[in-house]
Design an enzyme around this catalytic site. Sequence first.
Site, PDB file in Angstrom:
ATOM      1  N   ASP A  66       0.824  -1.214   0.000  1.00 36.45           N
ATOM      2  CA  ASP A  66       0.000   0.000   0.000  1.00 36.45           C
ATOM      3  C   ASP A  66       0.855   1.259   0.000  1.00 36.45           C
ATOM      4  O   ASP A  66       2.061   1.219   0.269  1.00 36.45           O
ATOM      5  CB  ASP A  66      -0.890   0.032   1.253  1.00 36.45           C
ATOM      6  CG  ASP A  66      -1.855  -1.129   1.322  1.00 36.45           C
ATOM      7  OD1 ASP A  66      -2.242  -1.634   0.252  1.00 36.45           O
ATOM      8  OD2 ASP A  66      -2.221  -1.520   2.447  1.00 36.45           O
ATOM      9  N   TYR A 104       6.699 -10.041   7.115  1.00 34.67           N
ATOM     10  CA  TYR A 104       6.517  -8.614   7.350  1.00 34.67           C
ATOM     11  C   TYR A 104       6.977  -8.262   8.764  1.00 34.67           C
ATOM     12  O   TYR A 104       6.862  -9.074   9.691  1.00 34.67           O
ATOM     13  CB  TYR A 104       5.050  -8.217   7.232  1.00 34.67           C
ATOM     14  CG  TYR A 104       4.501  -8.152   5.831  1.00 34.67           C
ATOM     15  CD1 TYR A 104       4.560  -6.974   5.087  1.00 34.67           C
ATOM     16  CD2 TYR A 104       3.902  -9.266   5.243  1.00 34.67           C
ATOM     17  CE1 TYR A 104       4.038  -6.912   3.799  1.00 34.67           C
ATOM     18  CE2 TYR A 104       3.385  -9.214   3.954  1.00 34.67           C
ATOM     19  CZ  TYR A 104       3.459  -8.025   3.245  1.00 34.67           C
ATOM     20  OH  TYR A 104       2.944  -7.963   1.966  1.00 34.67           O
TER      21      TYR A 104
END
Length: 263
Positions: free
Chosen positions: A54, A112
Amino acid sequence: MRNIRLIVAYDGTNLAGYQKQPSDKGITVQGALEAGLSKICNEPIQIYGASRTDAGVHAKFQVCAFQTSGTIPVDNIPRAMIAHLPKDIVITEACEIPLDWKPRYNIFGKHYIYSIYNREIADPLSQRYHWHVKKILNIELMKEGARFLEGTHDFSTLKGANTTPVDPVKTIYRIGISENQGYIKISVIGDGFLYHMVRNIAGLLVDIGLGKKLACQIPDLLKAKDRRQIGKTAPAQGLVLEEIFFSEQSLTEAVAMKINNME
């Protein structure tokens, strides 16, 4: 025709995300790479990425691939692209791969890391890369919550709004949480993630650390399959795509070593 794989790193602060957008939406990783590669290869280039991060999200290990009939030596691509990319984006590695290799169909898992700065006074020198949470978090409660999230579940509760319809059943292999002088890292390895899923995991664990929710509520929250049952999505700047695993061995080693070393 050659198929070339790239390892790409970027600071997402000033970028409009990975996926190419209309030009008035800002610079994207895909758009910048395609524009630069088209110049050095002397032909239109379309790239395919392994993960669509994003706006505001960073990456140390994004993987992309493209096909070209251009003759530029593959070892020269990272250096040649420096002049054609914004300073936020770099190609760290390029190599030739079989023509049928596609990044999105060879993934065994992703890693992540979400970063939080947990002090009353902000740290302006690293604020581009963390979420500043002023109230003191209970790390042990957050770790307890993380254990409930591990395993295979329907993660519909943790998906973002406007999620593209995909299978919500994912497996989280390990969540590690560490703290050092106010800096908290939430490290998550899974076989795949829904839109905003890691940021929603971070937001939920912060709510548990603040006492707003209980770790033991997580199974019921997951069963509800309702995004409205949890709090806000953690801000984008704290998230980094750390690694993408293209073999079962590399994934297994990461679960055994990288996460365990954080605790």
